[in-house]
Design a protein around this motif. Structure first.
Motif, PDB file in Angstrom:
ATOM      1  N   LEU A 123      -4.162   1.496   2.081  1.00 56.19           N
ATOM      2  CA  LEU A 123      -4.532   1.675   0.681  1.00 56.19           C
ATOM      3  C   LEU A 123      -5.755   2.589   0.551  1.00 56.19           C
ATOM      4  N   ARG A 124      -6.729   2.437   1.463  1.00 59.08           N
ATOM      5  CA  ARG A 124      -7.872   3.361   1.443  1.00 59.08           C
ATOM      6  C   ARG A 124      -7.405   4.804   1.616  1.00 59.08           C
ATOM      7  N   GLU A 125      -6.429   5.002   2.501  1.00 62.11           N
ATOM      8  CA  GLU A 125      -5.925   6.346   2.732  1.00 62.11           C
ATOM      9  C   GLU A 125      -5.221   6.889   1.481  1.00 62.11           C
ATOM     10  N   ALA A 126      -4.491   6.031   0.777  1.00 58.48           N
ATOM     11  CA  ALA A 126      -3.863   6.456  -0.477  1.00 58.48           C
ATOM     12  C   ALA A 126      -4.924   6.881  -1.488  1.00 58.48           C
ATOM     13  N   GLN A 127      -6.000   6.095  -1.597  1.00 51.84           N
ATOM     14  CA  GLN A 127      -7.084   6.458  -2.507  1.00 51.84           C
ATOM     15  C   GLN A 127      -7.700   7.800  -2.102  1.00 51.84           C
ATOM     16  N   ARG A 128      -7.935   7.986  -0.799  1.00 50.65           N
ATOM     17  CA  ARG A 128      -8.536   9.233  -0.318  1.00 50.65           C
ATOM     18  C   ARG A 128      -7.654  10.432  -0.642  1.00 50.65           C
ATOM     19  N   ALA A 184       0.814  -1.217   0.000  1.00 51.47           N
ATOM     20  CA  ALA A 184       0.000   0.000   0.000  1.00 51.47           C
ATOM     21  C   ALA A 184       0.845   1.263   0.000  1.00 51.47           C
ATOM     22  N   ALA A 185       2.076   1.199   0.507  1.00 51.50           N
ATOM     23  CA  ALA A 185       2.903   2.397   0.613  1.00 51.50           C
ATOM     24  C   ALA A 185       3.177   3.036  -0.746  1.00 51.50           C
ATOM     25  N   SER A 186       3.205   2.237  -1.800  1.00 51.13           N
ATOM     26  CA  SER A 186       3.496   2.767  -3.135  1.00 51.13           C
ATOM     27  C   SER A 186       2.242   3.101  -3.926  1.00 51.13           C
ATOM     28  N   TYR A 187       1.060   2.807  -3.365  1.00 48.47           N
ATOM     29  CA  TYR A 187      -0.167   2.905  -4.159  1.00 48.47           C
ATOM     30  C   TYR A 187      -0.537   4.342  -4.490  1.00 48.47           C
ATOM     31  N   ARG A 188      -0.294   5.268  -3.578  1.00 52.19           N
ATOM     32  CA  ARG A 188      -0.657   6.659  -3.861  1.00 52.19           C
ATOM     33  C   ARG A 188       0.053   7.163  -5.120  1.00 52.19           C
ATOM     34  N   PRO A 208     -12.379  13.092 -15.866  1.00 52.36           N
ATOM     35  CA  PRO A 208     -12.787  12.794 -14.491  1.00 52.36           C
ATOM     36  C   PRO A 208     -12.518  11.334 -14.126  1.00 52.36           C
ATOM     37  N   PHE A 209     -12.059  11.136 -12.895  1.00 46.48           N
ATOM     38  CA  PHE A 209     -11.813   9.796 -12.362  1.00 46.48           C
ATOM     39  C   PHE A 209     -12.664   9.605 -11.119  1.00 46.48           C
ATOM     40  N   LEU A 210     -13.451   8.555 -11.093  1.00 49.80           N
ATOM     41  CA  LEU A 210     -14.279   8.215  -9.947  1.00 49.80           C
ATOM     42  C   LEU A 210     -13.731   6.920  -9.349  1.00 49.80           C
ATOM     43  N   VAL A 211     -13.207   7.011  -8.133  1.00 48.74           N
ATOM     44  CA  VAL A 211     -12.483   5.912  -7.496  1.00 48.74           C
ATOM     45  C   VAL A 211     -13.345   5.284  -6.413  1.00 48.74           C
ATOM     46  N   VAL A 212     -13.505   3.959  -6.477  1.00 43.82           N
ATOM     47  CA  VAL A 212     -14.194   3.233  -5.417  1.00 43.82           C
ATOM     48  C   VAL A 212     -13.178   2.911  -4.325  1.00 43.82           C
ATOM     49  N   GLN A 213     -13.392   3.474  -3.144  1.00 43.10           N
ATOM     50  CA  GLN A 213     -12.511   3.159  -2.014  1.00 43.10           C
ATOM     51  C   GLN A 213     -12.813   1.741  -1.525  1.00 43.10           C
ATOM     52  N   LEU A 214     -11.779   1.014  -1.164  1.00 39.62           N
ATOM     53  CA  LEU A 214     -11.954  -0.387  -0.784  1.00 39.62           C
ATOM     54  C   LEU A 214     -12.953  -0.543   0.361  1.00 39.62           C
ATOM     55  N   PRO A 215     -13.794  -1.578   0.308  1.00 42.04           N
ATOM     56  CA  PRO A 215     -14.761  -1.827   1.380  1.00 42.04           C
ATOM     57  C   PRO A 215     -14.116  -2.552   2.554  1.00 42.04           C
ATOM     58  N   ASN A 216     -14.919  -2.853   3.535  1.00 44.41           N
ATOM     59  CA  ASN A 216     -14.480  -3.643   4.681  1.00 44.41           C
ATOM     60  C   ASN A 216     -14.383  -5.110   4.295  1.00 44.41           C
ATOM     61  N   PHE A 217     -13.279  -5.765   4.711  1.00 41.93           N
ATOM     62  CA  PHE A 217     -13.099  -7.186   4.444  1.00 41.93           C
ATOM     63  C   PHE A 217     -12.153  -7.765   5.486  1.00 41.93           C
ATOM     64  N   GLY A 218     -12.568  -8.876   6.106  1.00 39.74           N
ATOM     65  CA  GLY A 218     -11.740  -9.535   7.104  1.00 39.74           C
ATOM     66  C   GLY A 218     -12.348  -9.425   8.485  1.00 39.74           C
TER      67      GLY A 218
END
Length: 603
Positions: free
Chosen positions: A447-452, A400-404, A423-433
């Protein structure tokens, strides 16, 4: 050459290779129309039932690919799906080491109907259906996704080179385009160097090394006898393999006579999930990616010797079961003369999780470099795209560190092809686990934080928060209707200027306020509310280093959430809903959740 559509006509000139393009003037949405191209000789071709409207590109991995048939309430969704003004063109799986100018096979649009929609991307279709309620124009959907795909294969080689971290792999990919065997050898050297750097083992003493294989076993070797049939390692009855994802070493010996050893041969390993790197007598013979894909490697004459020959296979699986899946009769060394020598018995050795995942072959479709962009995005050319829906990231949670940086690179890369302000519309990852019982580190949260952060710094991007509509037990949650609704909401704001908030409550900053920390929220509708309790849960105060986060009490104060500051503490960060599958209870009164975040605390 002349091109006409809906009363407009323009002329086009073909180049020396016969390629041409024509730019028609703007026209009102609608149809159906007839598109006609007529050559100077008088010959013509026409396409009927052409609509004019908005076109969106839907891309990512399996959650974008998941079809309507597997979505929730699919029976009703399919039966009521008929809509002549929503159409989808699904781009089939394809990969290439170099950019392609066109698709290998002809593609065709499908009209939304009960006999077509079952196989459509659910998130993509539900988005179009919801958006059409407000824009009232035909919508075309280009669907280009591949389950399990990392973000790297979706980015072009020039964009990855600009990143600076992928030069070695891209250089090997260039070799692969001309000489796959030479590229396999180069990649094997890279793979082997990775193992030495992570394990600390000396050359010759690695699991595939001849010194390691011929030495007497020790407890440190950790080699154990494997079940005769092998198969999915999760079914072996070994506790540490019950839910294991990662890598396992396999090894066996093949005893040959001098006559047998002189022969060329074919090594057949049967089905393997997901990636293997295979060595024979200490030399790499191949690397293959595939979900339960049969492995077959050609062994040149002179590669074998009389007596015991060592065969070593490293198998890596990132999701679900893994290993050498076929029965024992499916694994053999087949000599050129027709003789078949069964393989086994086998030993195995589990790779410690601290070593991590091995490098992926740069030509691999879902884990490589630029391969999907080359074959599934580049051939789209400069087609008029109104926006991109991006639903991907599950395959990057271990890095995740490189995802941003990678996500920002992908957005800039695709904008070079489709338009500077696409325009880019990004789906932030859901809850899993499993839900957390204490603060901790989380690749999913990172990774969610990188997307945000990428979306927050991009005026032409929007975020669809899904932290409340995933499934802790299912990597592929079936509620794609709400995903589509939230993507459509983001589109209305980002693309069409709708003043409503794009994605629900968004944290702006965190400031120390006496004995509390104040977290300010924006994009609220009718104020903040906590579900199932007087106050929200899931807030953490942290120091600079990992392992310093603690849950804290909180209260809603208008558009702020006030966090109690433990006596004597000096936190530097605030985190909210920071886990693979956090329990999040802060919403606004429109029913949208506050998304997970991490903020530095201002003094």
């Amino acid at each position: 050459m002349s091109v006409s559509l809906s009363g407009a006509s323009v002329r086009a000139q073909a180049d020396e290779s016969g390629h041409w393009n024509a730019l028609l003037p703007p026209m009102h949405a609608g149809g159906p129309f007839v598109l006609t191209a007529q050559g100077s000789s008088g010959s013509s071709q026409s396409a009927n039932d052409v609509l004019v409207g908005e076109v969106f590109l839907c891309s990512g991995q399996s959650n974008m690919e998941l079809d309507v048939l597997r979505a929730g309430d699919s029976r009703n969704e399919i039966s009521s799906s008929a809509n002549n003004t929503i159409r989808m063109l699904t781009i089939p799986h394809a990969d290439s080491p170099v950019p392609l100018g066109m698709f290998h096979d002809p593609l065709a649009w499908q009209i939304a109907a009960p006999d077509t929609v079952p196989n459509w991307s659910a998130a993509c279709f539900f988005f179009a259906r919801e958006l059409q309620k407000s824009i009232h124009v035909p919508i075309g959907l280009l669907q280009a996704s591949w389950g399990g795909a990392n973000i790297r294969p979706w980015i072009s080689a020039p964009a990855l080179r600009a990143n600076g971290a992928y030069e070695a792999g891209l250089n090997i990919l260039q070799v692969y385009a001309k000489d796959p065997r030479a590229a396999q050898n180069l990649f094997a050297l890279q793979w082997e160097q990775w193992w030495r750097s992570k394990s600390g083992e000396r050359s010759g003493f690695e699991p595939w090394g001849t010194a390691s294989i011929s030495a007497p076993p020790t407890n440190a070797d950790s080699w154990r006898s494997a079940p005769v049939q092998l198969g999915n390692w999760r079914d072996w009855g070994v506790p540490e393999l019950k839910e294991f994802t990662g890598s396992i070493w396999y090894r066996t010996k093949i005893r040959l006579t001098a006559a047998q050893a002189a022969s060329a041969a074919t090594l057949v390993l049967g089905a393997i999930n997901q990636v293997d790197e295979t060595w024979l007598n200490g030399r790499a013979v191949g690397n293959t990616f595939g979900y339960e894909t049969e492995r077959t490697y050609t062994i040149a004459a002179g590669s074998l010797h009389a007596g015991d020959n060592s065969l070593v296979v490293n198998v890596m699986s990132t999701y679900g079961g893994g290993g050498l899946l076929g029965g024992s009769t499916q694994r053999a060394l087949r000599l050129a003369g027709g003789e078949s020598i069964a393989l086994g018995p086998w030993q195995y050795r589990i790779v410690p999780s601290v070593i991590g995942y091995p490098p992926r072959a740069p030509w691999e479709p879902v884990g490589g470099l630029s391969t999907l962009c080359n074959a599934m995005i580049a051939p789209i050319g400069s087609y008029g795209i109104r926006g991109v829906l991006w639903y991907q990231g599950e395959s990057n949670t271990e890095e995740a560190a490189s995802y941003r940086t990678l996500l920002a690179s992908l957005i800039a890369d695709w904008r070079r092809q489709f338009g500077a302000e696409l325009p880019f519309l990004v789906v932030q990852l859901p809850n899993f686990g499993p839900p957390p019982s204490a603060p901790g580190e989380s690749g999913w949260a990172e990774l969610r934080e990188a997307q945000r952060q990428v979306v927050a710094h991009d005026p032409h991007a929007g975020l669809a928060v899904t932290i409340d509509i995933g499934d802790p037990h299912n990597l592929h949650p079936t509620n794609k209707q709400d995903v589509g609704r939230r993507l459509a909401r983001a589109a209305r704001h980002v693309i069409y200027g709708d003043p409503t908030s794009p994605s629900g409550p968004a944290a702006l900053d965190a400031v120390r306020d006496g004995s509390e920390i104040a977290v300010q929220f924006a994009d609220l509708e009718r104020g903040l509310v906590a579900y199932s309790h007087d106050t929200p849960i899931g807030f953490e105060l942290c120091g600079d280093s990992a392992g310093t986060c603690r849950y804290v009490e909180s209260r809603i104060d208008g558009t702020r959430v006030m966090l109690s500051l433990p006596y004597g503490s000096s936190p530097t960060r605030v985190r909210y809903c920071w886990a693979d599958s956090p329990v999040c209870t802060l919403f606004d009164r429109s029913g949208l959740p506050a998304g997970p975040f991490e903020l530095r605390i201002r003094k």
